[in-house]
Design an enzyme around this catalytic site. Structure first.
Site, mmCIF file in Angstrom:
data_model
loop_
_atom_site.group_PDB
_atom_site.id
_atom_site.type_symbol
_atom_site.label_atom_id
_atom_site.label_comp_id
_atom_site.label_asym_id
_atom_site.label_seq_id
_atom_site.Cartn_x
_atom_site.Cartn_y
_atom_site.Cartn_z
ATOM 1 N N LYS A 184 0.877 -1.041 -0.043
ATOM 2 C CA LYS A 184 -0.017 0.282 0.081
ATOM 3 C C LYS A 184 0.877 1.142 -0.026
ATOM 4 C CE LYS A 184 -4.607 0.754 0.388
ATOM 5 N NZ LYS A 184 -5.743 -0.487 0.065
HETATM 6 P P1 NAD Z 1 -13.128 7.554 -2.792
HETATM 7 O O1 NAD Z 1 -11.977 8.262 -2.532
HETATM 8 O O2 NAD Z 1 -13.749 7.077 -3.879
HETATM 9 O O3 NAD Z 1 -14.414 7.625 -1.740
HETATM 10 C C1 NAD Z 1 -14.148 7.814 -0.199
HETATM 11 C C2 NAD Z 1 -15.442 8.498 0.387
HETATM 12 O O4 NAD Z 1 -15.252 8.559 1.777
HETATM 13 C C3 NAD Z 1 -16.004 9.969 -0.047
HETATM 14 O O5 NAD Z 1 -17.476 9.796 -0.042
HETATM 15 C C4 NAD Z 1 -15.596 10.757 0.941
HETATM 16 O O6 NAD Z 1 -16.478 11.911 1.116
HETATM 17 C C5 NAD Z 1 -15.809 9.819 2.158
HETATM 18 N N1 NAD Z 1 -14.934 10.348 3.206
HETATM 19 C C6 NAD Z 1 -13.476 10.644 3.312
HETATM 20 N N2 NAD Z 1 -13.323 10.959 4.783
HETATM 21 C C7 NAD Z 1 -14.608 10.894 5.549
HETATM 22 C C8 NAD Z 1 -14.766 11.269 6.816
HETATM 23 N N3 NAD Z 1 -13.874 11.695 7.648
HETATM 24 N N4 NAD Z 1 -16.050 10.678 7.342
HETATM 25 C C9 NAD Z 1 -17.103 10.505 6.161
HETATM 26 N N5 NAD Z 1 -16.708 10.047 4.973
HETATM 27 C C10 NAD Z 1 -15.575 10.366 4.609
HETATM 28 O O7 NAD Z 1 -12.443 6.146 -2.139
HETATM 29 P P2 NAD Z 1 -12.997 4.400 -2.357
HETATM 30 O O8 NAD Z 1 -12.064 3.944 -3.388
HETATM 31 O O9 NAD Z 1 -14.283 4.359 -2.312
HETATM 32 O O10 NAD Z 1 -12.517 3.895 -1.021
HETATM 33 C C11 NAD Z 1 -13.579 3.814 0.061
HETATM 34 C C12 NAD Z 1 -12.953 2.977 1.396
HETATM 35 O O11 NAD Z 1 -12.931 1.522 0.598
HETATM 36 C C13 NAD Z 1 -11.374 2.982 1.905
HETATM 37 O O12 NAD Z 1 -11.392 2.596 3.053
HETATM 38 C C14 NAD Z 1 -10.434 2.037 0.973
HETATM 39 O O13 NAD Z 1 -9.332 1.808 1.409
HETATM 40 C C15 NAD Z 1 -11.464 0.878 0.695
HETATM 41 N N6 NAD Z 1 -11.572 0.140 -0.375
HETATM 42 C C16 NAD Z 1 -11.457 0.610 -1.577
HETATM 43 C C17 NAD Z 1 -11.266 -0.233 -2.814
HETATM 44 C C18 NAD Z 1 -11.362 0.269 -4.180
HETATM 45 O O14 NAD Z 1 -11.281 -0.680 -5.114
HETATM 46 N N7 NAD Z 1 -11.433 1.547 -4.313
HETATM 47 C C19 NAD Z 1 -10.869 -1.595 -2.659
HETATM 48 C C20 NAD Z 1 -11.045 -2.137 -1.155
HETATM 49 C C21 NAD Z 1 -11.261 -1.313 -0.150
#
Ligand code: NAD
Length: 516
Positions: A184
Site C-alpha cells: 500500500k
Molecule cells: P473514494 O475516494 O472514492 O471515496 C471516499 C469516500 O469517503 C468519499 O465519499 C468521502 O467523502 C468519504 N470520506 C472521506 N473522509 C471521510 C470522513 N472523515 N467521514 C465520512 N466520510 C468520509 O474512496 P474509495 O475507493 O471508495 O475507498 C473507500 C474505502 O474503501 C477505503 O477505506 C478504501 O481503502 C476501501 N477500499 C477501496 C477499494 C477500491 O477498489 N477502491 C478496494 C478495497 C477497499
C-alpha cells in the site's frame, strides 16, 4: 501472546499503541489460535520494506477568494471579463487555478494583486510556488506473489497507516485466493486542493521515484481513496514511457480505463463484492435483499457502486454520510439521482451534502438510524466502541478498510450485531484487479458477465469457508471446502477470516521453506 515469542523478537516491540499495532491485534489473536509457525509470525509481523520518499512539484498561479470583510476595500473594483473561462479551474476549497493563458486577451482590472470575477467575488492573485509532498510505499509480504495494493492520496496518511493497510492486503489477497502479496502507499495530499495538471505532475513525479521499486511482477498498485483510473493511466504512462516493450507493462497498475487495458467490471468490483457477500449472508437465511434497508458512510467508488448494486437488488438506501455532510430519507434515497448529483461537475466537493432528494442530518445521527445494514465505505477507525453501542442495525458489511476499532468489535459481538469483515467484504476490488492483470499478461479481454461470474464464485466460496471456520463446521460442497481450516471450536468472523489468510500464507513458508 506466548511470552516465549516475545523473548525471541529483536528488537523488542514498542509497547506504544498505534494504528498499526491496533490493526495487528487480530493477526496476533488468530496466530495464537492456530499456533502459527514462529518464524512465519516474525516474517509477517513487520513489512518486508517501508519506503518513504519526497515528491516536489511546481504549483500554478491561484486566485484566492477574499473574505467579504476584506473584499470591502475593493468595492469599486470593476469586473474582469475573462475571455477564456475554460482556463479557470475551480477547486473545492474555493480557490481558482489559472490554467494556460486563462486571462490572456481579457480586459484585466487588477489592483494591488486583486481582481473581481463575474461571480462578484474579489480574488487575490497568488503566484504558484514549488511544494514538497511526503510519499510512501509499504511492501508487506510477497510469500504468495507480487506485492499488491492501492495508492491513496489523502491528507491524513502516515507510515503506520500504510503499514496497516499493506498488511491488510496480504491477508486479503490470501483470502481472495489471488497470487499476490500485500502493499500500500500514496501521498500525503488533499487532492481536491490541487488542479488537474498539478495532480498530473505530482503523479508523474511520484511514479518516477517509485519506478525502481515496483514492476508488473514485483509490486502492482491500484486506485484507493483519492485516486482513480485517470491517476492509474498516468502511472502506467510514466512507468512504460520510452520502454521498447511497453505493451508488456500494462500490468504495472490495475484499475485502468477499459480502453487502455483495464478490465470490464473493475470500477464497480469492490462494491459488487460487498453486495455478493451480503446476498450470500441473507440467502443462507432464505432471505433476499428485497425490502431490506441500509445506511452508508462514504459515497466514493466503493459506496456509490455498492449502493447502486444493492438498490438494484431491491434494497433501500436510507442515509449517507461523507466527508462534507450527511443526508437522510426514510422513504429511501434514489441512488441513480444521488450518483448524478455527486458527479455533477458543479459539485466541486463531490459530496452528497445538499442533495435535494433527502434531508440534511448530523453525522452523529447516521449511527442511530434503524436499518437492516450499515455499510462503512469511507475511512478506517470510524466505528468506535461508542458508535457501536448506539448502532441500530443488524449487519455491518465493511466496504472500507479497517472501519471498526478492536473495542468496537467487542461491543458488536456483545450486542449480537453480525459482521462481514473487510478482508473478505471488500476483496472484490483486488480479485478483479487480478483478472485485469491476467488479461494484460495474456493480451485477452473478458466480458463483464464473465468477470462478474468469476467474482461471484470467488467471493461466495471464500466467504462460506470463513463462515464455516467461524461456526466450526468443516465440510466440502460443490462450491467450497473448509475442512483444512476449521479449528475444532467456534471463533468470531473477523478471526475466522484471519485464520483462513494465515493458514494459506503459512503453507507457502512451510512447503517452500525460507530462502537464504
Ligand atoms: P473514494 O475516494 O472514492 O471515496 C471516499 C469516500 O469517503 C468519499 O465519499 C468521502 O467523502 C468519504 N470520506 C472521506 N473522509 C471521510 C470522513 N472523515 N467521514 C465520512 N466520510 C468520509 O474512496 P474509495 O475507493 O471508495 O475507498 C473507500 C474505502 O474503501 C477505503 O477505506 C478504501 O481503502 C476501501 N477500499 C477501496 C477499494 C477500491 O477498489 N477502491 C478496494 C478495497 C477497499
Amino acid at each position: 501472546m506466548a511470552s516465549e515469542e516475545n523473548f525471541m523478537r529483536a528488537p523488542a516491540p514498542s509497547p506504544k499503541r498505534t494504528i498499526y499495532t491496533e490493526a495487528m491485534e487480530i493477526f496476533h489473536r488468530a496466530a495464537d489460535l492456530i499456533g502459527l509457525d514462529k518464524r512465519v509470525r516474525l516474517e509477517l509481523e513487520e513489512p518486508d520494506y517501508e519506503h518513504i520518499f519526497y515528491v516536489t512539484a511546481k504549483l500554478k498561479d491561484r486566485l484566492v477568494p477574499l473574505a467579504p470583510e476584506e473584499a470591502k476595500a475593493f468595492s469599486d473594483l470593476s469586473v474582469t471579463q475573462v475571455r477564456n473561462p475554460d482556463g479557470l479551474e475551480r477547486l473545492a476549497d474555493g480557490k481558482i487555478i489559472l490554467n494556460g493563458r486563462a486571462l490572456l486577451g481579457s480586459d484585466v482590472n487588477i489592483r494591488r494583486g486583486h481582481l473581481r470575477l463575474p461571480d462578484g467575488g474579489v480574488y487575490q492573485l497568488v503566484p504558484g510556488e514549488s511544494q514538497r509532498f511526503k510519499a510512501y510505499r509499504v511492501q508487506h509480504n510477497q510469500a504468495r506473489g507480487p506485492y499488491k495494493g492501492g495508492i491513496r492520496y489523502h491528507r491524513e496518511v502516515s507510515l503506520d497507516l500504510f503499514k496497516a493497510l499493506a498488511a491488510e492486503m496480504t491477508w486479503k489477497t490470501a483470502i481472495a485466493e489471488v497470487p499476490f502479496g500485500g502493499g500500500k502507499g500514496g501521498i500525503q495530499i488533499d487532492p481536491r486542493q490541487y488542479g488537474r495538471e498539478e495532480l498530473e505532475n505530482i503523479t508523474l513525479r511520484f511514479m518516477y521515484k517509485l519506478k525502481s521499486l515496483i514492476g508488473p511482477s514485483i509490486d502492482i498498485p491500484a486506485p484507493d481513496v483519492g485516486t482513480n483510473g485517470d491517476i492509474m493511466a498516468l502511472m502506467l504512462r510514466q512507468y512504460s514511457d520510452g520502454e521498447r516493450e511497453r505493451h508488456n507493462m500494462r500490468g504495472i497498475v490495475t484499475g485502468k480505463d477499459v480502453r487502455i487495458g483495464g478490465s470490464e467490471g473493475r470500477v464497480k468490483a469492490t462494491g459488487q463484492g460487498v453486495a455478493y457477500c451480503i446476498e450470500d449472508f441473507y440467502s443462507e437465511r432464505n432471505e433476499t435483499l428485497r425490502g431490506k434497508t441500509f445506511t452508508m458512510q462514504g459515497f466514493g467508488n466503493v459506496g456509490s457502486n455498492g449502493a447502486s448494486i444493492l438498490a438494484g437488488m431491491g434494497a433501500r438506501l436510507l442515509a449517507v454520510n461523507d466527508a462534507d455532510g450527511s443526508i437522510f430519507n426514510g422513504d429511501g434515497i434514489d441512488v441513480p439521482s444521488l450518483i448524478a448529483y455527486v458527479n455533477d461537475p458543479k459539485n466541486l466537493k463531490k459530496s452528497v451534502a445538499g442533495f435535494p432528494g433527502a434531508q440534511r442530518i448530523e453525522k452523529k445521527d447516521l449511527w442511530e438510524i434503524s436499518a437492516d445494514m450499515l455499510i462503512p465505505a469511507a475511512l478506517g477507525g470510524e466505528i468506535t466502541a461508542d458508535v457501536a453501542e448506539r448502532l441500530k442495525v443488524k449487519l455491518i458489511a465493511e466496504g472500507a478498510n479497517g472501519p471498526t476499532t478492536p473495542e468496537a468489535d467487542r461491543v458488536l459481538q456483545k450486542r449480537g450485531i453480525d459482521l462481514i469483515p473487510d478482508i473478505i467484504a471488500n476483496a472484490g476490488g483486488v480479485t478483479v484487479s487480478y483478472y485485469e492483470w491476467i488479461q494484460n499478461k495474456r493480451m485477452e479481454r473478458w466480458s463483464e458477465s464473465e468477470v462478474d461470474q468469476r467474482l461471484e464464485k470467488a467471493m461466495k466460496r471464500n466467504y462460506r469457508i470463513i463462515r464455516d471456520i467461524s461456526r466450526n463446521q468443516p465440510r466440502k460442497t460443490d462450491m467450497h471446502d473448509s475442512r483444512a481450516y476449521c479449528l475444532g471450536k467456534t471463533v468470531d468472523p473477523r478471526c475466522a477470516a484471519m485464520i483462513l489468510a494465515l493458514k494459506r500464507i503459512e503453507a507457502h513458508y512451510l512447503i517452500e521453506g525460507f530462502s537464504q
